[in-house]
Design a protein around this motif. Structure first.
Motif, PDB file in Angstrom:
ATOM      1  N   LYS A 303       0.830  -1.207   0.000  1.00 21.23           N
ATOM      2  CA  LYS A 303       0.000   0.000   0.000  1.00 21.23           C
ATOM      3  C   LYS A 303       0.862   1.253   0.000  1.00 21.23           C
ATOM      4  O   LYS A 303       0.618   2.210  -0.748  1.00 21.23           O
ATOM      5  N   LEU A 304       1.869   1.264   0.843  1.00 21.94           N
ATOM      6  CA  LEU A 304       2.735   2.430   0.944  1.00 21.94           C
ATOM      7  C   LEU A 304       3.552   2.640  -0.326  1.00 21.94           C
ATOM      8  O   LEU A 304       3.704   3.770  -0.809  1.00 21.94           O
ATOM      9  N   ALA A 305       4.076   1.543  -0.879  1.00 22.93           N
ATOM     10  CA  ALA A 305       4.895   1.642  -2.091  1.00 22.93           C
ATOM     11  C   ALA A 305       4.080   2.108  -3.288  1.00 22.93           C
ATOM     12  O   ALA A 305       4.607   2.796  -4.173  1.00 22.93           O
ATOM     13  N   ALA A 306       2.806   1.742  -3.328  1.00 23.98           N
ATOM     14  CA  ALA A 306       1.942   2.157  -4.439  1.00 23.98           C
ATOM     15  C   ALA A 306       1.716   3.670  -4.428  1.00 23.98           C
ATOM     16  O   ALA A 306       1.450   4.281  -5.462  1.00 23.98           O
ATOM     17  N   PRO A 314       7.975  -3.869  -3.389  1.00 24.31           N
ATOM     18  CA  PRO A 314       7.911  -5.242  -2.854  1.00 24.31           C
ATOM     19  C   PRO A 314       7.746  -6.314  -3.919  1.00 24.31           C
ATOM     20  O   PRO A 314       8.133  -7.465  -3.708  1.00 24.31           O
ATOM     21  N   ALA A 315       7.209  -5.955  -5.083  1.00 23.57           N
ATOM     22  CA  ALA A 315       7.002  -6.958  -6.144  1.00 23.57           C
ATOM     23  C   ALA A 315       8.318  -7.564  -6.615  1.00 23.57           C
ATOM     24  O   ALA A 315       8.335  -8.690  -7.127  1.00 23.57           O
ATOM     25  N   ALA A 316       9.415  -6.860  -6.447  1.00 28.38           N
ATOM     26  CA  ALA A 316      10.716  -7.412  -6.845  1.00 28.38           C
ATOM     27  C   ALA A 316      11.077  -8.630  -6.016  1.00 28.38           C
ATOM     28  O   ALA A 316      11.874  -9.471  -6.449  1.00 28.38           O
ATOM     29  N   PHE A 317      10.474  -8.763  -4.845  1.00 27.20           N
ATOM     30  CA  PHE A 317      10.859  -9.818  -3.914  1.00 27.20           C
ATOM     31  C   PHE A 317       9.790 -10.901  -3.721  1.00 27.20           C
ATOM     32  O   PHE A 317      10.140 -12.034  -3.390  1.00 27.20           O
ATOM     33  N   ASN A 318       8.523 -10.568  -3.913  1.00 28.28           N
ATOM     34  CA  ASN A 318       7.470 -11.525  -3.556  1.00 28.28           C
ATOM     35  C   ASN A 318       6.672 -12.059  -4.737  1.00 28.28           C
ATOM     36  O   ASN A 318       5.568 -12.560  -4.559  1.00 28.28           O
ATOM     37  N   SER A 319       7.245 -11.967  -5.939  1.00 24.76           N
ATOM     38  CA  SER A 319       6.476 -12.321  -7.136  1.00 24.76           C
ATOM     39  C   SER A 319       6.806 -13.691  -7.726  1.00 24.76           C
ATOM     40  O   SER A 319       6.208 -14.089  -8.721  1.00 24.76           O
ATOM     41  N   SER A 320       7.761 -14.421  -7.135  1.00 29.94           N
ATOM     42  CA  SER A 320       8.144 -15.704  -7.727  1.00 29.94           C
ATOM     43  C   SER A 320       8.549 -16.698  -6.647  1.00 29.94           C
ATOM     44  O   SER A 320       9.733 -16.846  -6.326  1.00 29.94           O
TER      45      SER A 320
END
Length: 522
Positions: A303-306, A314-320
């Motif tokens: 939420k904060l990053a958006a 965070p998507a760089a870390f939790n997407s795979s």
């Protein structure tokens, strides 16, 4: 600042350390500090639970050294031991390691159950050239590249790679930047990677030896602990181009509650978690394969990053999950046969050998036989050991299925196959497997901007303290990183005029450089 209140969202080692630094160095009263934790106990990824009847369980164990870990020992020199009167946690750890020195004599084992010679790193000249080029490249040059972008396929068959990868849990597809940082931060360990001579251990598991004494000290300072408490959102607004947190929404005991954050109060967020959505199995069942839908630690950061790129990505870390998942297991024994055979085979008494890696294992399985007792309440007739595998998606050598689908009994069958031990040695054992979908998520390839700094430029009273925060020179997946980030955030917020212990520049030592060069050419 003595009237200010501090709210720490997440009860991991970062939050516990931040609370201690605020009290010890900032003069903030303990009763002004509030730690909110989703789980029923604090400690985060430094966990340790169970009993001799139902079995003990550890998700993992972090490597410690006294030649590095400057902020960690700066903290624990102030925390009293729970077991030795008049001693600190640092004192008891040093004394323990003087008695039980690390010197692995079975670091790698091959398919014939033969100890692999590890005096040579197994490098060819092209391997040495590639490794040097990677270690000298700037982080701007490395960018979001993977280790495989810099090293050829044969490099990943060297003795060095098997030892380095399993000591630190690197995968070939992980971040080249993080790999380079490790090469520099632990250059001294490179010179003794085959014996793990620089590894230090706590007396018990790290929950009992680090978390419990720290929590006990904080409790005596009247710090408030809210457990079973899930933070759902932050009330916030922008003032003079800065984010200001004004409220904390959380759920506890089925009720929705709010804390008002007043002017001068501070908020510390543990953004992300490497053990989020982890799951335990049993002797008869494999761990459930949980996913992001089962997570609790990413949503608020997302939420904060958006709203502001200053807060990372965070998507760089939790997407795979496929690239960040591996599996561990904890074995509780009431028959000394396995320990006796393992000590005889390895040549190491329990607590002196470190990881034993089965290099030809399809799962790339390793085990570590710790000094006993490994839990503070462990009976003398019970033994506990821990293991893990980097490739749980692959079919085993002795069990015809992926580790991810195996129960505890099948994992023990695979282990005994590699050791050529009769299954009778573990027939009465209790093996508890643990699947961790995000355990190496902090190693995922990333850009410099994907991790926020401890206190982002656009933040007034919110700090980030976790493994997903950017600080120069240091390395993630260590207790030290969490403690250092916490110390940096606290000192900056409170204006503490005390030097934070710098990262020890072993990689600048001519002696260490020379010894590393000699090691690379063996």
């Amino acid at each position: 600042m003595t009237e200010s209140k501090a709210y720490l969202l997440g009860g991991g080692i970062g939050s516990l350390s931040a609370a201690a630094f605020m009290i010890r160095d900032g003069g903030l009263p303990g009763e002004n500090i509030f730690i909110l934790e989703t789980n029923p106990i604090v400690g985060g990824s430094l966990d340790g639970a169970g009993n001799p009847i139902d079995g003990y369980s550890l998700r993992g164990g972090r490597m410690l050294t006294t030649d590095n870990y400057e902020c960690t020992w700066d903290l624990f020199k102030s925390i009293p031991s729970l077991t030795l009167a008049g001693k600190t946690v640092f004192d008891e750890t040093i004394e323990f390691n003087e008695l039980h020195k690390s010197h692995s004599m079975a670091r790698l084992v091959d398919t014939r159950r033969a100890k692999v010679p590890v005096s040579s790193m197994g490098f060819s000249m092209p391997n040495r050239k590639e490794l040097l080029e990677l270690s000298l490249a700037s982080e701007a040059e490395l960018g979001a590249s993977c280790i495989t972008d810099w090293l050829s396929p044969e490099f990943f068959e060297t003795e060095f790679w098997y030892m380095w990868a399993t000591t630190f849990a690197f995968q070939p597809w992980h971040s080249a930047i993080e790999f380079k940082r490790y090469l520099h931060r632990f250059m001294l360990e490179f010179t003794r990677i085959e014996t793990l001579g620089g590894v230090k251990r706590t007396i018990y598991n790290q929950y009992d030896s680090l978390v419990r004494p720290l929590q006990s000290w904080l409790a005596k300072q009247n710090v408030h602990f809210y457990v079973d408490c899930k933070v759902t959102d932050l009330e916030r607004h922008i003032a003079t181009n800065k984010l200001v947190v004004t409220g904390i929404h959380y759920q506890q005991g089925g009720e929705s509650k709010t804390i008002a954050v007043k002017n001068g109060d501070l908020v510390f967020l543990q953004n992300g978690s490497m053990t989020d959505a982890s799951s335990l199995g049993s002797m008869t069942s494999a761990p459930k394969q949980l996913t992001k839908q089962d997570c609790t630690s990413w949503t608020l950061w997302e939420k904060l990053a958006a709203e502001n790129s200053d807060f990372g990505n965070p998507a760089a870390f939790n997407s795979s999950i496929a690239e960040s998942c591996w599996e561990s297991f904890t074995v509780t024994l009431k028959n000394p046969a396995f320990f006796d055979k393992m000590c005889k085979f390895s040549g190491n008494e329990a607590g002196t050998g470190g990881l034993v890696t089965f290099k030809d294992s399809n799962w790339l399985m390793s085990i570590v036989i710790a000094h006993q007792p490994h839990f503070i309440d462990q009976p003398t007739d019970v033994q506990v050991f821990w293991g893990y595998a980097l490739f749980p998606d692959r079919v085993g050598n002795f069990v015809p299925k992926p580790m991810a689908e195996c129960n505890g009994a099948e994992i023990l069958q695979e282990l005994c196959g590699h050791l050529r031990f009769d299954f009778d040695t573990v027939a009465s054992a209790n093996c508890i497997p643990c699947r961790m979908p995000y355990i190496t998520s902090m190693f995922m390839p990333r850009l410099h901007t994907d991790r926020p700094v401890p206190i982002p430029h656009h933040s007034k009273n919110l700090a980030f303290i976790s493994q997903f925060v950017e600080i120069p020179d240091d390395v993630v997946f260590t207790v030290e990183y969490s403690v250092r980030v916490a110390q940096m955030a606290v000192y900056q917020f409170l204006g503490i005029d005390r030097q934070i212990p710098p990262v020890t520049p072993h990689d600048k030592s001519l002696r260490v450089q020379f010894e590393a060069l000699v090691k690379a050419f063996k």
